[in-house]
Design a protein around this motif. Structure first.
Motif, PDB file in Angstrom:
ATOM      1  N   PHE B 234       0.825  -1.086   0.091  1.00 26.05           N
ATOM      2  CA  PHE B 234       0.100   0.154  -0.106  1.00 26.05           C
ATOM      3  C   PHE B 234       0.900   1.143   0.009  1.00 26.05           C
ATOM      4  N   SER B 235       0.382   2.388  -0.558  1.00 27.35           N
ATOM      5  CA  SER B 235       1.253   3.479  -0.704  1.00 27.35           C
ATOM      6  C   SER B 235       1.299   4.267   0.649  1.00 27.35           C
ATOM      7  N   ASN B 236       2.201   5.096   1.006  1.00 28.44           N
ATOM      8  CA  ASN B 236       2.221   5.739   2.115  1.00 28.44           C
ATOM      9  C   ASN B 236       1.179   6.504   2.595  1.00 28.44           C
ATOM     10  N   ASP B 237       0.330   7.094   1.670  1.00 24.19           N
ATOM     11  CA  ASP B 237      -0.899   7.965   1.853  1.00 24.19           C
ATOM     12  C   ASP B 237      -2.048   7.085   2.242  1.00 24.19           C
ATOM     13  N   GLU B 238      -2.155   5.742   1.719  1.00 32.11           N
ATOM     14  CA  GLU B 238      -3.198   4.933   1.976  1.00 32.11           C
ATOM     15  C   GLU B 238      -2.917   4.396   3.468  1.00 32.11           C
ATOM     16  N   LEU B 239      -1.684   4.128   3.914  1.00 31.58           N
ATOM     17  CA  LEU B 239      -1.407   3.442   5.025  1.00 31.58           C
ATOM     18  C   LEU B 239      -1.523   4.744   6.279  1.00 31.58           C
ATOM     19  N   ARG B 240      -1.077   5.959   5.769  1.00 32.90           N
ATOM     20  CA  ARG B 240      -1.663   6.833   6.650  1.00 32.90           C
ATOM     21  C   ARG B 240      -3.259   7.031   6.943  1.00 32.90           C
ATOM     22  N   GLN B 241      -3.576   7.206   5.915  1.00 28.34           N
ATOM     23  CA  GLN B 241      -5.154   7.419   5.923  1.00 28.34           C
ATOM     24  C   GLN B 241      -6.071   6.256   6.873  1.00 28.34           C
ATOM     25  N   ARG B 242      -5.172   5.112   6.762  1.00 30.86           N
ATOM     26  CA  ARG B 242      -6.007   3.964   7.382  1.00 30.86           C
ATOM     27  C   ARG B 242      -5.841   4.057   8.958  1.00 30.86           C
ATOM     28  N   PHE B 243      -4.496   4.722   9.096  1.00 31.30           N
ATOM     29  CA  PHE B 243      -4.121   4.888  10.634  1.00 31.30           C
ATOM     30  C   PHE B 243      -4.966   6.150  11.232  1.00 31.30           C
ATOM     31  N   VAL B 244      -5.114   7.142  10.641  1.00 28.63           N
ATOM     32  CA  VAL B 244      -5.966   8.391  11.162  1.00 28.63           C
ATOM     33  C   VAL B 244      -7.152   7.675  11.261  1.00 28.63           C
ATOM     34  N   ASP B 245      -7.886   6.799  10.388  1.00 31.35           N
ATOM     35  CA  ASP B 245      -9.101   6.306  10.460  1.00 31.35           C
ATOM     36  C   ASP B 245      -9.191   5.376  11.860  1.00 31.35           C
ATOM     37  N   MET B 246      -8.257   4.937  12.073  1.00 29.49           N
ATOM     38  CA  MET B 246      -8.264   3.942  13.618  1.00 29.49           C
ATOM     39  C   MET B 246      -8.042   4.839  14.785  1.00 29.49           C
ATOM     40  N   ILE B 247      -7.080   5.746  14.621  1.00 31.25           N
ATOM     41  CA  ILE B 247      -7.046   6.504  16.172  1.00 31.25           C
ATOM     42  C   ILE B 247      -7.660   7.614  16.361  1.00 31.25           C
ATOM     43  N   VAL B 248      -8.662   7.981  15.319  1.00 28.94           N
ATOM     44  CA  VAL B 248      -9.599   9.254  15.828  1.00 28.94           C
ATOM     45  C   VAL B 248     -10.649   8.649  16.537  1.00 28.94           C
ATOM     46  N   PRO B 249     -11.295   7.349  16.628  1.00 27.83           N
ATOM     47  CA  PRO B 249     -12.265   6.639  17.194  1.00 27.83           C
ATOM     48  C   PRO B 249     -11.503   6.384  18.650  1.00 27.83           C
ATOM     49  N   GLN B 250     -10.238   5.923  18.648  1.00 30.37           N
ATOM     50  CA  GLN B 250      -9.507   5.413  19.558  1.00 30.37           C
ATOM     51  C   GLN B 250      -9.233   6.796  20.643  1.00 30.37           C
ATOM     52  N   SER B 251      -9.071   7.823  20.211  1.00 34.34           N
ATOM     53  CA  SER B 251      -8.916   9.118  20.780  1.00 34.34           C
ATOM     54  C   SER B 251      -9.975   9.537  21.605  1.00 34.34           C
ATOM     55  N   GLU B 252     -11.162   9.039  21.126  1.00 38.71           N
ATOM     56  CA  GLU B 252     -12.425   9.469  21.836  1.00 38.71           C
ATOM     57  C   GLU B 252     -12.479   8.581  22.979  1.00 38.71           C
ATOM     58  N   VAL B 253     -12.460   7.296  22.782  1.00 37.74           N
ATOM     59  CA  VAL B 253     -12.303   6.461  23.919  1.00 37.74           C
ATOM     60  C   VAL B 253     -11.348   6.928  25.136  1.00 37.74           C
ATOM     61  N   LEU B 254     -10.256   7.430  24.610  1.00 41.45           N
ATOM     62  CA  LEU B 254      -9.153   7.741  25.646  1.00 41.45           C
ATOM     63  C   LEU B 254      -9.612   8.887  26.291  1.00 41.45           C
ATOM     64  N   GLY B 255     -10.760   9.860  25.803  1.00 41.52           N
ATOM     65  CA  GLY B 255     -11.057  11.103  26.208  1.00 41.52           C
ATOM     66  C   GLY B 255      -9.950  12.143  26.124  1.00 41.52           C
ATOM     67  N   LEU B 256      -9.138  11.924  25.052  1.00 43.27           N
ATOM     68  CA  LEU B 256      -8.207  13.009  24.620  1.00 43.27           C
ATOM     69  C   LEU B 256      -8.398  13.678  23.278  1.00 43.27           C
ATOM     70  N   THR B 257      -7.841  14.709  22.767  1.00 41.74           N
ATOM     71  CA  THR B 257      -8.086  15.052  21.454  1.00 41.74           C
ATOM     72  C   THR B 257      -6.749  14.870  20.733  1.00 41.74           C
TER      73      THR B 257
END
Ligand code: FE2
Ligand code: FE2
Lengths: 101, 331
Positions: B234-257
């Motif tokens: 996968f390209s750099n940007d594809e992987l980066r996008q995948r990562f962002v998609d994962m950590i945004v909801p995770q940050s909500e669980v953490l109660g952090l922005t």
């Protein structure tokens, strides 16, 4: 035939590590490492390949003591099973539907 | 790494063109099969792999430092034990990868030399300092998290020994990410000061973690070849996008922005939008001008030099034992 793993540019010999995951199973190849002698190789293998209960026993073998089939002859060397489907149970179809066979 | 990996080479890297070998190599790649050390491979393929795998190994080894630094100060015995286990895993990852690189004909000593002389690169993420305990949380959650995102597709890389090393590494990484997440979760739910410490740390690590995927696709000239060789999937940007998609909801669980005002769910794309990254900073750090480059290399060099007597003693002992057993056999 090439003696695998022997490499003059490495100061320590290469060892292949085999781990038995539990009693009753075979030792399986887990990886390799460099170590000055067998004793250190076993210790390092424990630290490197069994940090999470992966094994109950470890073997180490000097890579240079392994004799491998010649990679250049791989076609011919493994040819003989081809065309010998009768070595598999699935070759015999007439017993289809007969119980316990 | 695995068996055939080391049924390996006892000669210098192959440079002669071999039409049959090339045809076989092209066939293997086209069929999405694995290339093993005994197979003929194009010199450029070998070079690309040596560079990538050794850089990867160096990153695991240098990556022990920012966390090793906190073992004595971790807030409880349990946290110390966990952190030690994680740092030990990273050492293991480095060794698996060095082994894989060695099957390509590059000696371990050469790789070590290239690292401590500053010639070889490693992931620039480890050139950021870790001033607070919360950084152990951010590293686990974001840095190991990004590493996992990168590494899971590498388990299918076309070079067998590399792919096998990655399978082993990925199995161990999930503990790393979870323990980091838990550190942050506890801090976030703790006192006001603890929460603030967690937030401040995430603020510092967010952008560098996103940059771990490498420059944007448009500025990543070697990616296409790596993808054609099935090293990269996968390209750099594809992987980066995948990562962002994962950590945004995770940050909500953490109660952090996350420190990016542009993060927004994009219904149309089915992904989170996020803001531009400061790539000038990335290249500065990559070139060795990051906050901790000098410290990391200096520590690695010192450790290597101070360990020299151990390596020599072990070799001398092994040699004496060998001579003794030869004498005993002769007698
Ligand atoms: Fe790792
Ligand atoms: Fe990790």
């Amino acid at each position: 035939m090439s003696a695998p793993g022997s490499n003059d540019t490495e100061p320590w010999p290469l060892w292949e590590v085999f781990v038995r995951s539990s009693r009753g199973l075979s030792h399986l190849h887990a990886g390799s490492l460099h170590a000055p002698d067998a004793e250190m190789a076993v210790r390092n293998a424990r630290d490197l390949y069994t940090r999470r209960n992966e094994g109950v026993s470890v073997w180490v073998v000097r890579s240079s003591d392994i004799t491998a089939s010649d990679p250049d002859a791989k076609g011919a060397f493994f040819e003989s099973p081809r065309g010998k489907e009768y070595r598999h149970a699935s070759y015999y179809t007439e017993s289809e539907g007969v119980k316990h066979l | 790494m695995a068996a055939s990996a080391n049924m390996a080479r006892n000669t210098e890297p192959e440079t002669v063109e071999d039409p049959d070998g090339r045809a076989r190599f092209d066939e293997l790649i086209a069929a999405d099969q694995r290339v093993e050390p005994t197979d003929w491979m194009p010199e450029a393929y070998r070079k690309t792999l040596v560079r990538q795998v050794s850089q990867h190994a160096h990153s695991e080894i240098i990556g022990m430092q920012p966390e090793g630094n906190w073992i004595t100060r971790a807030p409880s015995l349990k946290r110390k034990a966990i952190l030690m286990a994680k740092v030990q895993d990273e050492a293991g990852h480095g060794l698996y990868l060095y082994s894989a690189a060695q099957t390509l004909g590059t000696p371990r000593d050469k790789m070590t030399e290239d690292l401590i002389s500053g010639k070889a690169k490693y992931s620039s993420i480890f050139n950021y300092p870790t001033p607070t305990w919360a950084d152990m949380g951010s590293i686990g959650w974001l840095v190991d998290g990004a590493a996992i995102c990168n590494q899971v597709p590498l388990c299918r890389a076309s070079y067998g020994p590399y792919a096998r090393a990655m399978v082993r590494i990925c199995k161990e990484e999930s503990f790393h990410q979870r323990q980091g997440f838990e550190i942050l979760l506890h801090l976030s739910r703790g006192t006001k000061e603890q929460h603030a410490m967690a937030q401040e740390s995430v603020n510092r690590w967010y952008a560098p973690a996103l940059m771990m995927f490498g420059p944007p696709d448009a500025d990543s000239p070697n990616s296409a070849q790596s993808m054609a060789w099935n090293i990269k999937r996968f390209s750099n940007d594809e992987l980066r996008q995948r990562f962002v998609d994962m950590i945004v909801p995770q940050s909500e669980v953490l109660g952090l922005t996350l420190p990016d005002p542009d993060i927004k769910w994009n219904e149309e794309r089915g992904h989170y939008d996020f803001g531009e990254l400061d790539w000038d900073e990335f290249y500065e750090v990559l070139k060795g001008r990051g906050p901790a480059n000098a410290i990391r290399l200096e520590r690695r060099r010192t450790a290597h030099e101070e360990g020299a007597w151990v390596r020599e003693a072990a070799a001398a002992y092994a040699e004496r034992r060998r001579q003794q057993s030869e004498k005993a056999q002769a007698a």
